[in-house]
Design a protein around this motif. Structure first.
Motif, PDB file in Angstrom:
ATOM      1  N   ALA A  19      10.277 -27.319 103.655  1.00 45.35           N
ATOM      2  CA  ALA A  19       8.851 -27.270 103.310  1.00 45.35           C
ATOM      3  C   ALA A  19       8.627 -27.597 101.837  1.00 45.35           C
ATOM      4  O   ALA A  19       7.727 -28.383 101.488  1.00 45.35           O
ATOM      5  N   LYS A  20       9.447 -27.015 100.961  1.00 42.83           N
ATOM      6  CA  LYS A  20       9.317 -27.285  99.520  1.00 42.83           C
ATOM      7  C   LYS A  20       9.599 -28.760  99.218  1.00 42.83           C
ATOM      8  O   LYS A  20       8.958 -29.361  98.353  1.00 42.83           O
ATOM      9  N   THR A  21      10.572 -29.324  99.901  1.00 47.54           N
ATOM     10  CA  THR A  21      10.910 -30.734  99.684  1.00 47.54           C
ATOM     11  C   THR A  21       9.747 -31.629 100.095  1.00 47.54           C
ATOM     12  O   THR A  21       9.372 -32.554  99.358  1.00 47.54           O
ATOM     13  N   LEU A  25       7.654 -34.064  97.559  1.00 48.43           N
ATOM     14  CA  LEU A  25       7.514 -35.493  97.838  1.00 48.43           C
ATOM     15  C   LEU A  25       6.038 -35.889  97.887  1.00 48.43           C
ATOM     16  O   LEU A  25       5.636 -36.900  97.310  1.00 48.43           O
ATOM     17  N   SER A  26       5.243 -35.085  98.547  1.00 48.92           N
ATOM     18  CA  SER A  26       3.809 -35.362  98.662  1.00 48.92           C
ATOM     19  C   SER A  26       3.133 -35.413  97.294  1.00 48.92           C
ATOM     20  O   SER A  26       2.290 -36.278  97.033  1.00 48.92           O
ATOM     21  N   LEU A 124      10.897 -39.952  92.656  1.00 52.52           N
ATOM     22  CA  LEU A 124      11.828 -39.144  93.447  1.00 52.52           C
ATOM     23  C   LEU A 124      12.529 -38.103  92.572  1.00 52.52           C
ATOM     24  O   LEU A 124      12.715 -36.963  93.001  1.00 52.52           O
ATOM     25  N   GLN A 125      12.891 -38.481  91.353  1.00 55.72           N
ATOM     26  CA  GLN A 125      13.529 -37.519  90.462  1.00 55.72           C
ATOM     27  C   GLN A 125      12.558 -36.396  90.109  1.00 55.72           C
ATOM     28  O   GLN A 125      12.950 -35.231  90.024  1.00 55.72           O
ATOM     29  N   ALA A 126      11.277 -36.731  89.933  1.00 56.28           N
ATOM     30  CA  ALA A 126      10.270 -35.700  89.659  1.00 56.28           C
ATOM     31  C   ALA A 126      10.159 -34.735  90.841  1.00 56.28           C
ATOM     32  O   ALA A 126      10.037 -33.519  90.651  1.00 56.28           O
ATOM     33  N   ALA A 127      10.196 -35.270  92.051  1.00 56.29           N
ATOM     34  CA  ALA A 127      10.132 -34.418  93.244  1.00 56.29           C
ATOM     35  C   ALA A 127      11.358 -33.506  93.308  1.00 56.29           C
ATOM     36  O   ALA A 127      11.229 -32.301  93.559  1.00 56.29           O
ATOM     37  N   ILE A 128      12.536 -34.072  93.080  1.00 53.97           N
ATOM     38  CA  ILE A 128      13.773 -33.292  93.101  1.00 53.97           C
ATOM     39  C   ILE A 128      13.737 -32.207  92.020  1.00 53.97           C
ATOM     40  O   ILE A 128      14.060 -31.048  92.265  1.00 53.97           O
ATOM     41  N   SER A 129      13.304 -32.577  90.824  1.00 55.68           N
ATOM     42  CA  SER A 129      13.238 -31.614  89.712  1.00 55.68           C
ATOM     43  C   SER A 129      12.239 -30.501  89.985  1.00 55.68           C
ATOM     44  O   SER A 129      12.451 -29.353  89.585  1.00 55.68           O
ATOM     45  N   ALA A 130      11.138 -30.833  90.663  1.00 55.27           N
ATOM     46  CA  ALA A 130      10.105 -29.841  90.957  1.00 55.27           C
ATOM     47  C   ALA A 130      10.613 -28.724  91.864  1.00 55.27           C
ATOM     48  O   ALA A 130      10.030 -27.648  91.917  1.00 55.27           O
TER      49      ALA A 130
END
Length: 136
Positions: A19-21, A25-26, A124-130
């Protein structure tokens, strides 16, 4: 070149990690077009057990449009796959891994894809870091 942008989430469960992923991404403009539950599929088709392993087919429509405009065949490498999977080395930990978009440029040799790949990598890196995990 690393094949993936990744992080490790601890003190969570699989459903929360997924869910967090999806939320992360969204927030970066990616929608999830497909979900492949490898654990369930391999159990049903082969009778094999494996750890929780979900492949999310993530797509940012603006980036996909730009990439296809440069090279129509690039659709073979879309959408960007994002994995959420159990860390088999550490109980209660989950890996979130996104395909490194620079692979599109390397595989195709198409320099015009560089700006799209760089922007996709940033998002994508921003999503992963978040996700707040431990980056791998």
């Amino acid at each position: 070149m690393n094949i993936a942008l990744s992080t490790t989430l601890t003190d969570t469960d699989f459903d929360t990690a997924v869910a967090k992923t999806k939320e992360a991404l969204s927030a970066q403009g990616f929608g999830v077009l497909t979900e492949i539950d490898m654990q369930a599929t391999l159990k049903a088709k082969l009778g094999e057990d494996m750890e929780q392993y979900l492949i999310l087919g993530a797509c940012n429509p603006n980036l996909a449009h730009r990439a296809v405009g440069v090279m129509p065949q690039i659709g073979l490498l879309l959408p960007c796959n994002v994995l959420v999977r159990a860390d088999t080395n550490t109980a209660g930990s989950f890996l979130v891994e996104a395909m490194n978009p620079a692979i599109m440029v390397e595989v195709t040799g198409e320099a015009e894809l560089s700006s799209v790949a760089q922007e996709a990598t940033t998002k994508l890196q921003a999503a992963i870091s978040a996700l707040g995990g431990k980056n791998s």
